[in-house]
Design an enzyme around this catalytic site. Structure first.
Site, PDB file in Angstrom:
ATOM      1  N   GLU A 149      26.797  80.553 -11.677  1.00 14.95           N
ATOM      2  CA  GLU A 149      25.710  79.997 -12.487  1.00 14.95           C
ATOM      3  C   GLU A 149      25.230  81.051 -13.489  1.00 14.95           C
ATOM      4  O   GLU A 149      25.154  82.238 -13.158  1.00 14.95           O
ATOM      5  CB  GLU A 149      24.576  79.630 -11.508  1.00 14.95           C
ATOM      6  CG  GLU A 149      23.327  79.055 -12.131  1.00 14.95           C
ATOM      7  CD  GLU A 149      22.278  78.736 -11.042  1.00 14.95           C
ATOM      8  OE1 GLU A 149      22.520  79.075  -9.855  1.00 14.95           O
ATOM      9  OE2 GLU A 149      21.234  78.149 -11.386  1.00 14.95           O
ATOM     10  N   LYS A 209      22.325  71.067 -14.639  1.00  8.53           N
ATOM     11  CA  LYS A 209      21.769  71.140 -13.273  1.00  8.53           C
ATOM     12  C   LYS A 209      20.652  70.121 -13.081  1.00  8.53           C
ATOM     13  O   LYS A 209      19.662  70.128 -13.816  1.00  8.53           O
ATOM     14  CB  LYS A 209      21.249  72.561 -13.036  1.00  8.53           C
ATOM     15  CG  LYS A 209      20.827  72.854 -11.605  1.00  8.53           C
ATOM     16  CD  LYS A 209      20.408  74.335 -11.472  1.00  8.53           C
ATOM     17  CE  LYS A 209      20.126  74.722 -10.041  1.00  8.53           C
ATOM     18  NZ  LYS A 209      19.788  76.190  -9.923  1.00  8.53           N
ATOM     19  N   CYS A 249      24.274  75.320  -7.645  1.00 10.68           N
ATOM     20  CA  CYS A 249      23.337  75.948  -6.705  1.00 10.68           C
ATOM     21  C   CYS A 249      22.479  74.943  -5.923  1.00 10.68           C
ATOM     22  O   CYS A 249      22.997  74.272  -5.043  1.00 10.68           O
ATOM     23  CB  CYS A 249      22.463  76.953  -7.470  1.00 10.68           C
ATOM     24  SG  CYS A 249      21.653  78.169  -6.386  1.00 10.68           S
TER      25      CYS A 249
END
Lengths: 276, 276
Positions: free
Chosen positions: B34, B105, B138
């Site tokens: 990320e 995300k 994540c």
């Protein structure tokens, strides 16, 4: 526990001994394995039918109900349920004052499909003095939807009567995948989960033990138990701590961060209820 | 990798070195962490803004695109994306012939909420010669919905650029909860999942490494990697095996056994798409 298929009287009697022992050691909620009274590997539907009972007035429910009253405990236990002509792989939930409700396994595993109907009671959450309690059985735990549905309805604890069997690909030197699934579900939902598996081998089918009780942060509070010995696991479940633990920081909450706005339109629908 | 916040040129240069090394060793799909080009712990939104790029013609995308073409690889890499006045914590997906797409995300972690907008591209699945590939970043991995949405849309592989940090309650002697979540998601969905985490400490925030590549049965094919060294993990992903592995026996299939009939009405809606 190690139930023996067909030996219902013997299985129930041994379960009462363990319930009594657990209660004497301070337990208020006792979880027994899937199909704890009948055993698991039925030869055919006729055998399953002969061993099954109506939940409301069945012999096993009465005996467990007597124990719950006598020892002042709540009991979640797997049982072969007869409802008219249909059979369900069910769990009965009994408190000191009687039957609270039942759960019927939603996701049937392998030959269970020959004997049982798929569950038709959804994912119920029972509001009790011990907290909000939900139930899942064995293969149900492979479906994260089940834990999510319990959590978004406000469950604190999920009781999982189970008869876990060896999974293909399981490395001999690692714990069961069932442990991994349970820990992930607890962590992702802030749920406490108590899984009671059986041990032993029945008509060639082995079971893997490794019962465990997991906290709302996903880490085991007790167990995994052994693969081959009957034993009782104990854990103190802290409801306030688990509920508070769902708030991860000033921005994040494991349930409120769900992107229902994304999940729903993508697949026509979604899981949109708000956490209680 | 260990990116350093603000040192974009240096981070991208080092990433190219690793991409080349991986390609020389036979990799066809490379996953970077990320925010691999910018680093993670921005002092404020201005710093994030200054480091961000438009994906279509940004410098970093061009450099990674050159590498993808030159080495004949596919790259999934985390990047701070500027889109007009908005910032997204994104991953760009680049193949040998150019940019394939992007993922933004969905579930922002902690202070990311100060800098970024929540993702608005859903859970895309990209059909490539390597297989059907989806992306999560994540904290997205804390939401089983993300993996389920990828799987029910037919994804084979989910690439996870990540910056995992220590979680409260983590026992020192156990692997990361992120490993548990990844293994559970892979097993429950028959998905192969490749997670690339960063290492190091940035402005007081430490990262936990432990990148891993998990097979469709849920067991690691490579890793977890160390907590504190830059390293490349390799695994051969067998698409046919993973797809076949979703069939567990004559009755069970991890995706087709989903009880949409139950999930949907219970919460108004549900995840109803059929597996591809």
């Amino acid at each position: 526990m190690e139930p023996h298929v067909g030996k219902k009287r013997e299985n129930v009697t041994r379960s009462i001994r363990y319930i009594e022992e657990a209660a004497r050691n301070g337990a208020s909620l006792v979880v027994l394995p899937e199909l704890a009274n009948t055993g698991y590997v039925f030869a055919d539907r006729e055998e399953a039918l002969a061993l099954s009972e109506e939940l409301s007035d069945g012999e096993t429910t009465q005996i467990w109900g007597d124990a719950a009253r006598r020892f002042g405990v709540y009991i979640v236990a797997g049982i072969a349920e007869r409802a008219g002509k249909r059979l369900f792989n069910s769990a009965v939930f009994i408190g000191p004052t009687g039957v609270i409700g039942a759960y019927r396994k939603l996701h049937l595993w392998n030959d269970e499909n020959r004997f049982f109907e798929p569950g038709n009671l959804g994912v119920p959450v029972f509001d009790t003095p011990l907290g909000r309690i939900s139930i899942a059985i064995c293969y149900d735990g492979w479906f994260p939807e089940v834990y999510r549905l319990a959590a978004t309805q406000g469950a604190d604890i999920v009781c999982v009567p189970t008869n876990w069997v060896p999974m293909p690909g399981q490395p001999a030197d690692r714990g069961a995948m069932a442990t991994t699934l349970t820990m992930a579900a607890a962590h992702s939902n802030g749920l406490m989960i108590a899984c009671a598996n059986r041990i032993g081998t029945e008509r060639g089918q082995s079971f893997i033990g490794q019962s465990l009780i997991v906290g709302g942060d996903g880490w085991p509070l007790a167990g995994p138990a052994s693969r081959d010995r009957e034993e009782i696991l104990y854990a103190a479940l802290d409801l306030e701590r688990a509920r508070a633990g769902r708030t991860l920081n000033a921005f994040n909450h494991v349930l409120r961060d769900r992107r229902s706005d994304v999940y729903d339109p993508m697949l026509g629908t979604g899981w949109t209820s708000s956490p209680a």
